[in-house]
Write a protein that holds these residues in place. Structure first.
Motif, PDB file in Angstrom:
ATOM      1  N   LEU A  57       0.857  -1.363  -0.005  1.00 41.68           N
ATOM      2  CA  LEU A  57       0.251   0.013   0.221  1.00 41.68           C
ATOM      3  C   LEU A  57       0.908   1.209  -0.086  1.00 41.68           C
ATOM      4  O   LEU A  57       0.589   2.035  -0.601  1.00 41.68           O
ATOM      5  N   ASN A  58       2.018   1.223   0.689  1.00 42.70           N
ATOM      6  CA  ASN A  58       2.807   2.444   0.822  1.00 42.70           C
ATOM      7  C   ASN A  58       3.642   2.652  -0.564  1.00 42.70           C
ATOM      8  O   ASN A  58       3.551   3.677  -0.983  1.00 42.70           O
ATOM      9  N   ARG A  59       3.828   1.372  -1.207  1.00 48.95           N
ATOM     10  CA  ARG A  59       4.495   1.515  -2.288  1.00 48.95           C
ATOM     11  C   ARG A  59       3.566   2.388  -3.301  1.00 48.95           C
ATOM     12  O   ARG A  59       4.016   3.125  -4.283  1.00 48.95           O
ATOM     13  N   ALA A  60       2.243   1.890  -3.452  1.00 48.27           N
ATOM     14  CA  ALA A  60       1.446   2.502  -4.250  1.00 48.27           C
ATOM     15  C   ALA A  60       0.898   3.880  -4.152  1.00 48.27           C
ATOM     16  O   ALA A  60       0.941   4.728  -5.180  1.00 48.27           O
ATOM     17  N   LEU A  61       0.967   4.347  -2.799  1.00 46.41           N
ATOM     18  CA  LEU A  61       0.746   5.538  -2.392  1.00 46.41           C
ATOM     19  C   LEU A  61       1.962   6.356  -2.984  1.00 46.41           C
ATOM     20  O   LEU A  61       1.687   7.707  -3.383  1.00 46.41           O
ATOM     21  N   LEU A  62       3.133   5.933  -2.530  1.00 44.78           N
ATOM     22  CA  LEU A  62       4.284   6.733  -2.944  1.00 44.78           C
ATOM     23  C   LEU A  62       4.449   7.008  -4.660  1.00 44.78           C
ATOM     24  O   LEU A  62       4.829   8.023  -5.146  1.00 44.78           O
ATOM     25  N   ALA A  63       3.954   5.818  -5.446  1.00 42.85           N
ATOM     26  CA  ALA A  63       3.879   6.004  -6.995  1.00 42.85           C
ATOM     27  C   ALA A  63       2.982   6.982  -7.291  1.00 42.85           C
ATOM     28  O   ALA A  63       3.236   7.579  -8.145  1.00 42.85           O
ATOM     29  N   ALA A  64       1.664   6.645  -6.800  1.00 44.22           N
ATOM     30  CA  ALA A  64       0.329   7.368  -7.177  1.00 44.22           C
ATOM     31  C   ALA A  64       0.555   8.835  -7.033  1.00 44.22           C
ATOM     32  O   ALA A  64       0.459   9.662  -7.784  1.00 44.22           O
ATOM     33  N   ASP A  65       1.031   9.208  -5.757  1.00 44.86           N
ATOM     34  CA  ASP A  65       0.894  10.659  -5.163  1.00 44.86           C
ATOM     35  C   ASP A  65       2.211  11.384  -5.426  1.00 44.86           C
ATOM     36  O   ASP A  65       2.175  12.422  -5.171  1.00 44.86           O
ATOM     37  N   TYR A  66       3.450  10.901  -5.340  1.00 38.22           N
ATOM     38  CA  TYR A  66       4.689  11.414  -5.216  1.00 38.22           C
ATOM     39  C   TYR A  66       5.847  11.253  -6.162  1.00 38.22           C
ATOM     40  O   TYR A  66       7.144  11.365  -5.986  1.00 38.22           O
ATOM     41  N   GLY A  67       5.329  10.412  -7.010  1.00 39.58           N
ATOM     42  CA  GLY A  67       6.081   9.964  -8.423  1.00 39.58           C
ATOM     43  C   GLY A  67       7.467   9.184  -7.939  1.00 39.58           C
ATOM     44  O   GLY A  67       8.254   8.997  -8.634  1.00 39.58           O
ATOM     45  N   ILE A  68       7.348   8.207  -6.801  1.00 38.77           N
ATOM     46  CA  ILE A  68       8.536   7.488  -6.440  1.00 38.77           C
ATOM     47  C   ILE A  68       8.194   6.025  -6.951  1.00 38.77           C
ATOM     48  O   ILE A  68       7.272   5.213  -6.301  1.00 38.77           O
ATOM     49  N   GLN A  69       8.747   5.595  -8.073  1.00 48.35           N
ATOM     50  CA  GLN A  69       8.438   4.450  -8.619  1.00 48.35           C
ATOM     51  C   GLN A  69       9.152   3.356  -8.056  1.00 48.35           C
ATOM     52  O   GLN A  69       8.781   2.120  -8.279  1.00 48.35           O
ATOM     53  N   HIS A  70      10.238   3.335  -7.182  1.00 46.00           N
ATOM     54  CA  HIS A  70      10.905   2.398  -6.732  1.00 46.00           C
ATOM     55  C   HIS A  70      11.144   2.727  -5.148  1.00 46.00           C
ATOM     56  O   HIS A  70      11.955   3.593  -4.971  1.00 46.00           O
ATOM     57  N   TRP A  71      10.504   1.992  -4.536  1.00 46.40           N
ATOM     58  CA  TRP A  71      10.615   2.214  -3.037  1.00 46.40           C
ATOM     59  C   TRP A  71      10.349   0.763  -2.292  1.00 46.40           C
ATOM     60  O   TRP A  71       9.640   0.042  -2.663  1.00 46.40           O
ATOM     61  N   ASN A  72      11.235   0.454  -1.515  1.00 46.76           N
ATOM     62  CA  ASN A  72      10.949  -0.910  -0.522  1.00 46.76           C
ATOM     63  C   ASN A  72      11.854  -0.592   0.399  1.00 46.76           C
ATOM     64  O   ASN A  72      12.793   0.096   0.663  1.00 46.76           O
ATOM     65  N   ILE A  73      11.402  -1.431   1.583  1.00 41.21           N
ATOM     66  CA  ILE A  73      12.307  -1.666   2.924  1.00 41.21           C
ATOM     67  C   ILE A  73      12.446  -3.036   3.214  1.00 41.21           C
ATOM     68  O   ILE A  73      11.747  -3.724   3.004  1.00 41.21           O
ATOM     69  N   PRO A  74      13.466  -3.204   3.944  1.00 34.80           N
ATOM     70  CA  PRO A  74      13.783  -4.856   4.330  1.00 34.80           C
ATOM     71  C   PRO A  74      12.755  -5.146   5.452  1.00 34.80           C
ATOM     72  O   PRO A  74      12.397  -4.357   6.227  1.00 34.80           O
ATOM     73  N   GLU A  75      12.694  -6.383   5.554  1.00 34.25           N
ATOM     74  CA  GLU A  75      11.973  -6.984   6.757  1.00 34.25           C
ATOM     75  C   GLU A  75      12.377  -6.311   7.907  1.00 34.25           C
ATOM     76  O   GLU A  75      13.630  -6.369   8.275  1.00 34.25           O
ATOM     77  N   GLY A  76      11.475  -6.044   8.736  1.00 27.90           N
ATOM     78  CA  GLY A  76      11.923  -5.605  10.288  1.00 27.90           C
ATOM     79  C   GLY A  76      12.058  -4.266  10.407  1.00 27.90           C
ATOM     80  O   GLY A  76      12.223  -3.844  11.513  1.00 27.90           O
ATOM     81  N   PHE A  77      12.141  -3.441   9.426  1.00 28.53           N
ATOM     82  CA  PHE A  77      12.277  -1.884   9.340  1.00 28.53           C
ATOM     83  C   PHE A  77      10.961  -1.172   9.487  1.00 28.53           C
ATOM     84  O   PHE A  77       9.858  -1.616   9.048  1.00 28.53           O
TER      85      PHE A  77
END
Length: 313
Positions: A57-77
């Motif tokens: 959901l965060n990835r989609a929000l950042l892509a749709a609203d802030y132009g961030i096409q590549h976002w991910n965080i490692p497990e546990g963060f």
């Protein structure tokens, strides 16, 4: 010490008013469609107890609203709630606009204390207002992942830089140089006072969602430095106030989120002892959650206005 308090409201410029538009979000990130379910009311949603669904959901929000096409965080963060983080940015923009009396500045330079692996405040702030950010963190791993996000999205490397805080217990010392000048600092301090308190907080969240103790709590993820520190939020912010005195002339506005309302009186007492010139208290809300940030400046009104003149081209 002059103080200003404002009414609580969801900021009108926040892009996340009302319910999530899942059709639009799935269009921005098609794989989110595999996580969309129907609520008991028949409305589209995701399972907020599913860590992968929350992250997607965060990835989609950042892509749709802030132009961030590549976002991910490692497990546990820590996986941050985007709407609440955006609210802080927008209210901070209003504070700067009021300071300069010339509208929101688009050449501001900000210091993000504890930027984390998610780098969320710089990502939102640079898109919404064109601000430049310096993000700091004690975790080498967190900064490595934040740097990957910056490098993966064109244009961010000229807007966001990262610095590691290598001194245990320090906040500004060691990451702010003598030549640095910041229009504002921002921070989401560690909330809990101990690992046990953080664990108990996660347990309460699971129970509120109707989950049993065996259910993973990764959707509330977070590393040690993200979730707790000795003395918790109050001790962290009081230390921030103490250190802010050493760079009082290098920063226009120091700010920090304050999750617990009962901490405000102690923080204000620390600010009076530090001799700040002005304090601003800004309430915020997201659904049932009430929050706030506090801002302080050592500069006089004339000095603040003179500082802000550099924003006007």
């Amino acid at each position: 010490m002059k103080q200003i308090a404002e009414k609580t409201q969801l900021h009108p410029r926040n892009r996340h008013q009302g319910r999530y538009d899942f059709d639009r979000l799935v269009q921005a990130l098609p794989e989110l469609g595999n996580k969309v379910i129907l609520s008991l009311r028949g409305e589209k949603t995701v399972n907020f107890a599913d860590p992968e669904a929350v992250k997607m959901l965060n990835r989609a929000l950042l892509a749709a609203d802030y132009g961030i096409q590549h976002w991910n965080i490692p497990e546990g963060f820590l996986c941050p709630p985007v709407p609440g983080r955006a609210d802080y940015i927008h209210h901070l923009a209003d504070l700067l606009a009021q300071t300069g009396k010339q509208g929101i500045p688009h050449s501001a330079s900000l210091l993000d204390i504890g930027t984390g692996a998610n780098c969320i405040y710089p990502l939102i702030g640079q898109h919404e207002y064109g601000w430049r950010f310096t993000g700091t963190d004690v975790s080498k791993e967190a900064l490595s992942h934040a740097q990957q996000i910056i490098q993966a999205n064109p244009g961010l490397s000229t807007r966001i830089r990262l610095r590691r805080q290598k001194t245990p217990g320090a906040i500004f010392a060691g990451v702010v140089t003598k030549t640095d000048r910041f229009d504002a600092t921002l921070c989401n301090p560690p909330f809990h006072a101990s690992a046990q308190e953080a664990l108990e907080g996660n347990t309460r969240k699971r129970k509120n969602l109707g989950l049993n103790d065996a259910t993973p709590a990764l959707n509330f993820g977070g590393q040690h430095s993200e979730l707790w520190c000795e003395g918790g939020e109050l001790a962290f912010i009081r230390q921030m106030v103490v250190e802010s005195r050493t760079i009082a002339r290098q920063v226009l506005w120091f700010t920090s989120l304050v999750s617990k309302a009962e901490h405000m009186r102690s923080i204000e007492h620390a600010l009076r002892e530090a001799g700040v010139a002005m304090v601003v208290k800004q309430p915020m809300s997201q659904g049932q959650k009430q929050s706030r940030f506090i801002a302080w400046s050592y500069l006089s009104p004339e000095e603040r206005l003179a500082w802000a003149k550099k924003w006007v081209k």
